[in-house]
Design an enzyme around this catalytic site. Structure first.
Site, PDB file in Angstrom:
ATOM      1  N   GLU B  35       0.857  -1.343   0.166  1.00  0.00           N
ATOM      2  CA  GLU B  35       0.107   0.022  -0.034  1.00  0.00           C
ATOM      3  C   GLU B  35       0.878   1.182  -0.036  1.00  0.00           C
ATOM      4  O   GLU B  35       0.554   2.072  -0.844  1.00  0.00           O
ATOM      5  CB  GLU B  35      -0.954   0.024   1.358  1.00  0.00           C
ATOM      6  N   ASN B  39       1.034   3.810  -3.037  1.00  0.00           N
ATOM      7  CA  ASN B  39       0.801   5.297  -2.992  1.00  0.00           C
ATOM      8  C   ASN B  39       1.872   6.086  -3.466  1.00  0.00           C
ATOM      9  O   ASN B  39       1.549   7.349  -4.190  1.00  0.00           O
ATOM     10  CB  ASN B  39       0.499   5.649  -1.471  1.00  0.00           C
ATOM     11  N   ARG B  93      -9.382   4.314  -7.732  1.00  0.00           N
ATOM     12  CA  ARG B  93      -8.711   3.781  -6.385  1.00  0.00           C
ATOM     13  C   ARG B  93      -9.972   3.667  -5.510  1.00  0.00           C
ATOM     14  O   ARG B  93     -10.902   4.147  -5.454  1.00  0.00           O
ATOM     15  CB  ARG B  93      -7.637   4.542  -6.040  1.00  0.00           C
TER      16      ARG B  93
END
Lengths: 124, 135
Positions: B35, B39, B93
């Site tokens: 994650e 990002n 997203r």
């Protein structure tokens, strides 16, 4: 029945995608790691068949997924929005506990029916 | 590059595998690293392929894992908003990245400056259970 199978590898990461159309049902089996690298292609292939075959029932079989993050979750929620927009339904089958935990944390289980297998769904 | 996300999470898992942790815990470490690095690619560098991402992994004797993921991209203007569940500047997203990072770590810290970049620091204490059992 229409069936298609993709198997691709990028930088050693193998993804398997199998699509089967039975009447207005699309059964999607995904294998491998569902992350940012795999997400775009999986999304494109599912959307293409959903649109061309006027799919009303979308079943995602997640048994062979070894890893999934929020990019993979985006594929699932995006397809949910698309099938809902045409009045269809989406189901998830064979999600193992790790994947199920992610789906529940994101609230996907409130939107999509999680089932053991696809048999009862196809006969509906 | 997106190809490096799998590499980053595999490195983190390889380090943590030295500990006597469960497969579930290992998967959670892979998830939070994935994650944080994703990002950086999507938000920090807006999918440009030449951005520099630094991943620092440290394992301490008390079975504590510290992960820092740093990018030098565009930074986050409104950190509070960015960390809300379901918020994402990208419609494809889910906005669940920070939720997962917070859920599967014991400490999450984000430092960001617009135009300069973002540093995400996460701590996972695998020894907590052992120490509680001994107390």
């Amino acid at each position: 029945m229409l069936a298609a199978l993709w198997h691709w590898s990028r930088e050693g990461q193998v993804v398997r995608l199998e699509l089967k159309v039975i009447k207005d049902t699309l059964l999607v089996q995904i294998g491998g790691e569902l992350d940012i690298l795999a997400a775009d292609r999986i999304r494109q292939e599912i959307d293409r068949v959903m649109q061309a075959r006027k799919i009303q029932k979308l079943i995602l079989d997640l048994e062979e997924i070894s890893f999934m993050d929020s990019a993979g979750l985006g594929v699932i929620l995006g397809r949910y929005k698309k099938i809902s927009a045409v009045g269809g339904k989406m189901y998830i089958v064979r999600a193992h506990p790790g994947i199920r935990k992610i789906l529940e944390l994101a609230g996907v289980h409130k939107l999509v029916t999680l089932c053991q297998d696809e048999k009862e769904i196809i006969s509906l | 590059m997106p190809e490096n996300v799998a590499w980053a999470r595999t490195c983190a898992a390889a380090l943590v595998a030295q500990l006597d942790c469960t497969l579930e815990e290992l998967e959670e470490v892979k998830l939070v690293v994935s994650e944080a690095v994703t990002n950086c690619i999507i938000h920090g560098y807006e999918n440009q392929r030449d951005g520099r991402i630094v991943v620092e992994l440290a394992l301490y004797e008390e079975r504590v894992l510290e992960v820092a993921v740093i990018d030098y991209g565009r930074g986050i203007e409104d950190l509070e908003k960015a960390m809300q569940a379901g918020y994402s500047s990208d419609p494809e997203r889910t906005g669940m990245g920070f939720v997962f990072m917070r859920s599967f770590t014991d400490h999450l810290e984000v430092d960001s400056a617009p135009g300069k970049g973002t540093k995400v620091k996460m701590v996972r204490d695998f020894g907590q259970r052992d120490r509680q059992a001994l107390a």
